[in-house]
Motif scaffolding. Structure first.
Motif, PDB file in Angstrom:
ATOM      1  N   THR A 198      43.241 -39.486   6.263  1.00 12.66           N
ATOM      2  CA  THR A 198      43.424 -38.038   6.229  1.00 12.66           C
ATOM      3  C   THR A 198      44.410 -37.639   5.141  1.00 12.66           C
ATOM      4  OG1 THR A 198      42.939 -37.895   8.597  1.00 12.66           O
ATOM      5  CG2 THR A 198      44.084 -36.025   7.608  1.00 12.66           C
ATOM      6  N   GLU A 199      45.459 -38.421   4.955  1.00 13.12           N
ATOM      7  CA  GLU A 199      46.445 -38.106   3.921  1.00 13.12           C
ATOM      8  C   GLU A 199      45.879 -38.310   2.518  1.00 13.12           C
ATOM      9  OE1 GLU A 199      51.128 -39.044   2.804  1.00 13.12           O
ATOM     10  OE2 GLU A 199      50.141 -40.104   4.444  1.00 13.12           O
ATOM     11  N   ARG A 200      45.088 -39.375   2.346  1.00 13.13           N
ATOM     12  CA  ARG A 200      44.505 -39.631   1.025  1.00 13.13           C
ATOM     13  C   ARG A 200      43.381 -38.642   0.700  1.00 13.13           C
ATOM     14  NH1 ARG A 200      44.803 -44.462  -1.418  1.00 13.13           N
ATOM     15  NH2 ARG A 200      44.034 -43.176  -3.152  1.00 13.13           N
ATOM     16  N   SER A 201      42.749 -38.098   1.711  1.00 12.10           N
ATOM     17  CA  SER A 201      41.789 -36.985   1.587  1.00 12.10           C
ATOM     18  C   SER A 201      40.566 -37.248   0.715  1.00 12.10           C
ATOM     19  CB  SER A 201      42.510 -35.738   1.056  1.00 12.10           C
ATOM     20  OG  SER A 201      43.488 -35.318   1.954  1.00 12.10           O
ATOM     21  N   PRO A 202      39.898 -38.388   0.827  1.00 13.96           N
ATOM     22  CA  PRO A 202      38.633 -38.526   0.094  1.00 13.96           C
ATOM     23  C   PRO A 202      37.524 -37.654   0.680  1.00 13.96           C
ATOM     24  CG  PRO A 202      38.977 -40.407   1.524  1.00 13.96           C
ATOM     25  CD  PRO A 202      40.232 -39.603   1.587  1.00 13.96           C
ATOM     26  N   ILE A 203      37.761 -37.198   1.916  1.00 16.36           N
ATOM     27  CA  ILE A 203      36.803 -36.361   2.620  1.00 16.36           C
ATOM     28  C   ILE A 203      37.564 -35.209   3.268  1.00 16.36           C
ATOM     29  CG2 ILE A 203      35.431 -36.280   4.765  1.00 16.36           C
ATOM     30  CD1 ILE A 203      34.261 -38.971   4.001  1.00 16.36           C
ATOM     31  N   ALA A 204      36.959 -34.040   3.283  1.00 13.88           N
ATOM     32  CA  ALA A 204      37.508 -32.929   4.049  1.00 13.88           C
ATOM     33  C   ALA A 204      36.656 -32.746   5.300  1.00 13.88           C
ATOM     34  CB  ALA A 204      37.508 -31.639   3.234  1.00 13.88           C
ATOM     35  N   PRO A 205      37.169 -33.138   6.489  1.00 13.68           N
ATOM     36  CA  PRO A 205      36.413 -32.861   7.719  1.00 13.68           C
ATOM     37  C   PRO A 205      36.249 -31.354   7.884  1.00 13.68           C
ATOM     38  CG  PRO A 205      38.239 -34.395   8.107  1.00 13.68           C
ATOM     39  CD  PRO A 205      38.449 -33.811   6.752  1.00 13.68           C
ATOM     40  N   VAL A 206      35.132 -30.930   8.435  1.00  9.77           N
ATOM     41  CA  VAL A 206      34.839 -29.499   8.541  1.00  9.77           C
ATOM     42  C   VAL A 206      34.688 -29.075  10.001  1.00  9.77           C
ATOM     43  CG1 VAL A 206      33.297 -27.628   7.832  1.00  9.77           C
ATOM     44  CG2 VAL A 206      33.772 -29.522   6.256  1.00  9.77           C
ATOM     45  N   ILE A 207      33.612 -29.489  10.646  1.00 16.09           N
ATOM     46  CA  ILE A 207      33.376 -29.130  12.043  1.00 16.09           C
ATOM     47  C   ILE A 207      32.707 -30.297  12.757  1.00 16.09           C
ATOM     48  CG2 ILE A 207      33.164 -26.641  11.682  1.00 16.09           C
ATOM     49  CD1 ILE A 207      30.105 -26.994  11.754  1.00 16.09           C
ATOM     50  N   GLU A 208      32.827 -30.326  14.072  1.00 15.40           N
ATOM     51  CA  GLU A 208      32.003 -31.198  14.906  1.00 15.40           C
ATOM     52  C   GLU A 208      31.088 -30.303  15.731  1.00 15.40           C
ATOM     53  OE1 GLU A 208      34.210 -33.459  17.696  1.00 15.40           O
ATOM     54  OE2 GLU A 208      35.429 -31.786  18.389  1.00 15.40           O
TER      55      GLU A 208
END
Length: 562
Positions: free
Chosen positions: A522-532
């Motif tokens: 999460t800190e490195r942020s290769p992905i931005a989670p959006v919704i489940e």
């Protein structure tokens, strides 16, 4: 945006009622009075190759569950019990030996492929070897622990898995030797890519030609521009109701080419029995008000996220990636998907349906990694703008690649607006759903950022962390590179590898490792989670015994035509 927000509130009120009343029927597996008829499915497009060891689309993986079998499988039942691994083509689940490095399976006798050929241990060995020879997208992620797999990854054409998968024809056994323990080995063998195929199956992508399977149905024709037809496998006999039940419908017809708006109307009118594509936002209120008996809302371990290419500008800069996470309007994305009854903001890589999830969010307004918010509340646009300026990437061009469905387009356009707001020159590029996933995987296409939904292959944090961000899953220039950001952090990988292989750990200690990997990712942020999300399924008035499982979605073999 105001009209969408108002409509989202209207949808929300309808779906609260619908969600509370949507029940999942279990049905009676012994009731033969419902046997017969043709189940009619529809989708906007096909989903690529028919090769069950290569295709990685939910559209076909769920279908393949009715056509193919592995040594193990997931229990085909509703509720949490559907997460359980059960023996499928194997007689029983083996007890691991040698500290988890040796697994001995006894193959069931008398099981036949749809061409009448009996399944043998030689077929099992050849199928495991074929995973590497055809470049299965999960070969490295799921099966690299097998002895000899390292050589297969380097030279797939000459892969033998010598010493890794050993057949004993006299005892009807197959022994797997692993270089290190794998706590999820049985789950991985239950995944569709480990389907057992005849040994003579060619070692290349089968494309439009179906492989021969052992399940209750077989694919008899396929035109990716028009549709697919399935019929009963004449050689199928039930060996385990838990692993592979018989089918009710005699035939399954799958039509391609109907846009989602038209498909909803066609299913409402019972011209088709089920649609694959997401229900458009502007139809949800209608379904909740007029078609409650034909609409089903089911929890599922599935999420939307925005993978960012860490190897090309602007997202080769970590601050630029963090800026997207701070700016992500997760509440708006919830509304685009249909409201709070159908979706929830997601701030970490593990959805709440999977153990290891945490609600704490460092990317909420006023929060950071030292002081995360208890849950996501609102975007922090000002912090995102500041990070973009600090990254030196302000003013750069960014293209958002999305599927051309109405929900994905709405989300993509909103993300484009957000990127513009924080300092980029952004545009959206919609791509046909059938080709979008392999396109965004291939680094040669230079995709900077995209939006993708992702469902668990089996219920474990590894499906969202190691599968999507493991070093072994980045294959430059390949359509089968599920590590879409091209991310590799060896220290995070070491934590994930220990969680997968250390048999001395308790279940809670293993989850703690996954939580630590999740925090670092999460800190490195290769992905931005959006919704489940929950999954919305619209069915015809003809379809009975709606049967939804956590792993396979709607199980086509278990529904009937009234």
């Amino acid at each position: 945006m105001g009209r969408r927000a108002v409509f989202g509130k209207q949808v929300f009120s309808c779906w609260i009622f619908l969600f509370s009343g949507a029940a999942v029927a279990a049905g009676s597996p012994a009731d033969l009075s419902h046997r017969g008829g043709t189940l009619r499915l529809v989708a906007a497009g096909s989903a690529g190759t028919l090769d069950p060891q290569i295709n990685y689309s939910a559209q076909y993986i769920d279908l393949f569950a009715n056509v193919y079998d592995g040594l193990t499988g997931f229990r085909k039942t509703t509720g949490k019990a559907g997460d359980d691994v059960v023996p499928d083509l194997a007689e029983a689940l083996p007890v691991p030996q040698d500290g988890g490095r040796t697994w001995v399976f006894t193959l069931r006798s008398g099981v036949r492929f749809s061409n009448g050929q009996e399944v043998t241990v030689a077929d099992v060995v050849a199928s495991m070897r074929r995973l590497f020879r055809v470049g299965s997208p999960t070969a490295g992620a799921f099966y690299a622990a097998m002895t000899g797999a390292d050589l297969c990854m380097k030279d797939a054409a000459h892969c033998t898995l010598e010493g890794g998968v050993v057949a004993d024809e006299a005892r009807h056994t197959v022994t797997f030797h692993l270089t290190q323990p794998d706590n999820e080995f049985l789950q991985k063998l239950a995944f569709t890519h480990a389907s057992i195929l005849p040994a003579a199956t060619p070692d290349h992508d089968l494309g439009n030609e179906p492989a021969i399977g052992t399940g209750p149905y077989r694919i008899v024709s396929y035109d990716p521009n028009a549709g697919m037809k399935l019929e009963r496998n004449p050689w199928f006999r039930i060996w385990s109701e838990d692993a592979q039940p018989d089918g009710y419908a005699d035939h399954i017809d799958y039509t391609f080419g109907l846009p989602d708006e038209s498909a909803v109307t066609a299913v409402e009118n019972s011209q088709y029995d089920w649609m694959y594509d997401q229900t458009p936002l502007d139809r949800l209120g209608e379904l909740g008000a007029r078609f409650t008996g034909q609409t089903h809302v089911s929890p599922h371990p599935v999420a939307y996220f925005a993978p960012m290419n860490v190897n090309i500008p602007p997202f080769s800069n970590e601050k630029a990636r963090q800026a997207v996470n701070y700016a992500m309007g997760r509440k708006a994305m919830v509304i685009f998907y249909g409201g709070a009854a159908l979706a929830r903001p997601l701030c970490d890589m593990i959805p709440s349906a999977i153990q290891g999830h945490t609600d704490a969010c460092p990317y909420s307004r006023g929060a950071d990694f030292a002081h995360p918010a208890p849950h996501w509340e609102a975007p922090d646009i000002e912090r995102a703008k500041k990070l973009v300026r600090e990254s030196g990437t302000a003013g750069q061009k960014v293209t958002v690649v999305v599927s051309n469905g109405s929900v994905d387009l709405a989300m993509g356009n909103y993300l484009r607006s957000t990127l513009e707001e924080i300092g980029y020159k952004a545009s959206v590029r919609p791509i046909s759903a059938g080709v979008m996933f392999p396109y965004i995987q291939n680094s040669s296409n230079h995709v900077q950022i995209s939006l993708k939904n992702w469902a668990a292959d089996y219920p474990s944090p590894s499906n969202f962390l190691d599968a999507l961000l493991g070093c072994e899953n980045f294959h430059p220039g390949s359509d089968s590179s599920i590590n879409m950001p091209g991310f590799c952090d060896q220290s995070i990988q070491a934590i994930m590898d220990r969680a997968k292989s250390d048999v001395s750990l308790s279940a809670e200690q293993t989850l703690d490792l996954w939580r630590e990997a999740d925090r670092l990712v999460t800190e490195r942020s290769p992905i931005a989670p959006v919704i489940e999300m929950n999954v919305v399924a619209v069915t015809s008035r003809r379809l009975g015994n709606f049967f939804y499982t956590n792993v396979y979605g709607l199980l086509f073999s278990k529904v009937w035509i009234q």
